[in-house]
Design an enzyme around this catalytic site. Structure first.
Site, PDB file in Angstrom:
ATOM      1  N   SER A 188       0.850  -1.190   0.000  1.00  0.00           N
ATOM      2  CA  SER A 188       0.000   0.000   0.000  1.00  0.00           C
ATOM      3  C   SER A 188       0.882   1.235   0.000  1.00  0.00           C
ATOM      4  O   SER A 188       2.055   1.186   0.393  1.00  0.00           O
ATOM      5  CB  SER A 188      -0.894  -0.017   1.246  1.00  0.00           C
ATOM      6  OG  SER A 188      -1.499   1.236   1.477  1.00  0.00           O
ATOM      7  N   TYR A 206      -1.838  -0.475  10.646  1.00  0.00           N
ATOM      8  CA  TYR A 206      -1.909  -0.738   9.208  1.00  0.00           C
ATOM      9  C   TYR A 206      -0.630  -0.277   8.504  1.00  0.00           C
ATOM     10  O   TYR A 206      -0.060  -1.010   7.691  1.00  0.00           O
ATOM     11  CB  TYR A 206      -3.132  -0.036   8.620  1.00  0.00           C
ATOM     12  CG  TYR A 206      -3.357  -0.336   7.157  1.00  0.00           C
ATOM     13  CD1 TYR A 206      -3.868  -1.561   6.760  1.00  0.00           C
ATOM     14  CD2 TYR A 206      -3.066   0.616   6.177  1.00  0.00           C
ATOM     15  CE1 TYR A 206      -4.076  -1.849   5.418  1.00  0.00           C
ATOM     16  CE2 TYR A 206      -3.272   0.336   4.840  1.00  0.00           C
ATOM     17  CZ  TYR A 206      -3.779  -0.892   4.466  1.00  0.00           C
ATOM     18  OH  TYR A 206      -3.976  -1.178   3.141  1.00  0.00           O
TER      19      TYR A 206
END
Length: 303
Positions: A140, A153
């Site tokens: 990501s 995350y």
């Protein structure tokens, strides 16, 4: 997968029940690959598999369970053959202030996203070595610049990037290529209420206009399939993200400065009110693994 050769080989996708995983499975099947769908939601996996044009199998498995993944890998080889493509896509996200979040939830995000990816690689590496295959790690842009209120995350995605980079060098002599996919805003249930969530709204709102665009899971899957076909070292979704790579040393400073201004203007209770898991898939996983509340403390009687 050999470039331009959709010859009925076998692909494995984790987190295949919904979102990018599901869309990737569909595109792989349309290219003629037999597909193994791995995930936690067996009914959803079966619905996806039943609509594919090629042979497929579904295996309900938790990627944090290394022994179960080893069993899943054996099952894939027995049913479909040795995997030549593995997409490590399974992941969850949680938002909110670190101090206000449950420690068990922070740990679960790391376990699913980072440890789960390592478990996936370990389980399928023998097959990839056998086929001279390709392993694609879904990362990501959270690995580019760590955002406040998304600590677990961001840590997990930075971790999987580093893991895949190390794996790439180790496996090249074995004929296995390793790619890293950098996903930006993607229209899955993980960010379904993006404008209602203060964390996601803050992250997106302080980006330049082109960077705010949310891309569909189908479009992102198309970029991933192109990367798989090319056995690419890096896959950018959207492609313009490649121009951001040289700026990575300064991105954390930019993200931090923008976030400080935004957080200073928020009521103190707003981020805490939205603390928790993002998306239906993540919530289902968390409910299955959330530890029971501690027993109430009882003060013993005094003598």
């Amino acid at each position: 997968m050999v470039q331009g050769r959709p010859d009925g080989r076998v692909a494995v996708v984790t987190g295949a029940a919904r979102g990018v995983g599901e869309a990737t499975v569909r595109r792989l099947a349309r290219r003629g690959l037999r597909v193994a769908l791995l995930g936690r939601e067996l009914d959803s996996l079966r619905q996806v598999a039943g609509s594919l044009p090629t042979e497929a199998c579904c295996i309900e498995v938790d990627v944090t369970d290394a022994a179960a993944l080893q069993g899943a890998a054996r099952g894939v080889q027995e049913r479909l053959g040795a995997a030549s493509v593995v997409v490590a896509n399974a992941g969850i996200a949680a938002a909110g202030p670190f101090a206000a979040s449950e420690a068990a939830l922070f740990n679960r995000v790391i376990e699913v996203n980072l440890i789960g990816s390592a478990n996936t690689a370990r389980a399928f590496l023998p097959q990839l070595v056998q086929t001279g295959g390709y392993y694609l790690q879904i990362a990501s842009t959270a690995a580019f610049g760590s955002a406040p209120l998304m600590s677990a995350y961001c840590a997990s995605k930075a971790g999987v990037e580093s893991f895949a980079q190390a794996l790439r060098t180790e496996l090249r002599p074995e004929g296995v290529d390793v790619g890293i996919a950098y996903l930006h805003w993607t229209g899955t249930d993980m960010i379904g209420a993006i404008d209602d969530h203060p964390v996601l709204r803050a992250l997106r709102g302080h980006q330049p206009a082109p960077a705010r665009r949310v891309h569909s899971a189908e479009q992102v899957a198309a970029w991933l399939i192109h990367g798989i076909n090319q056995r690419a070292t890096s896959v950018y979704a959207p492609p313009w993200l490649r121009i951001v790579q040289p700026l990575r040393p300064v991105l954390p400073l930019i993200v931090s400065a923008a976030a400080r201004r935004y957080l200073a203007a928020l009521p103190a209770t707003e981020p805490q009110g939205m603390t928790g898991v993002l998306g239906a898939g993540g919530r289902a996983d968390w409910e299955a693994h959330r530890p029971p509340p501690p027993a109430p403390h009882v003060t013993p009687p005094q003598c």
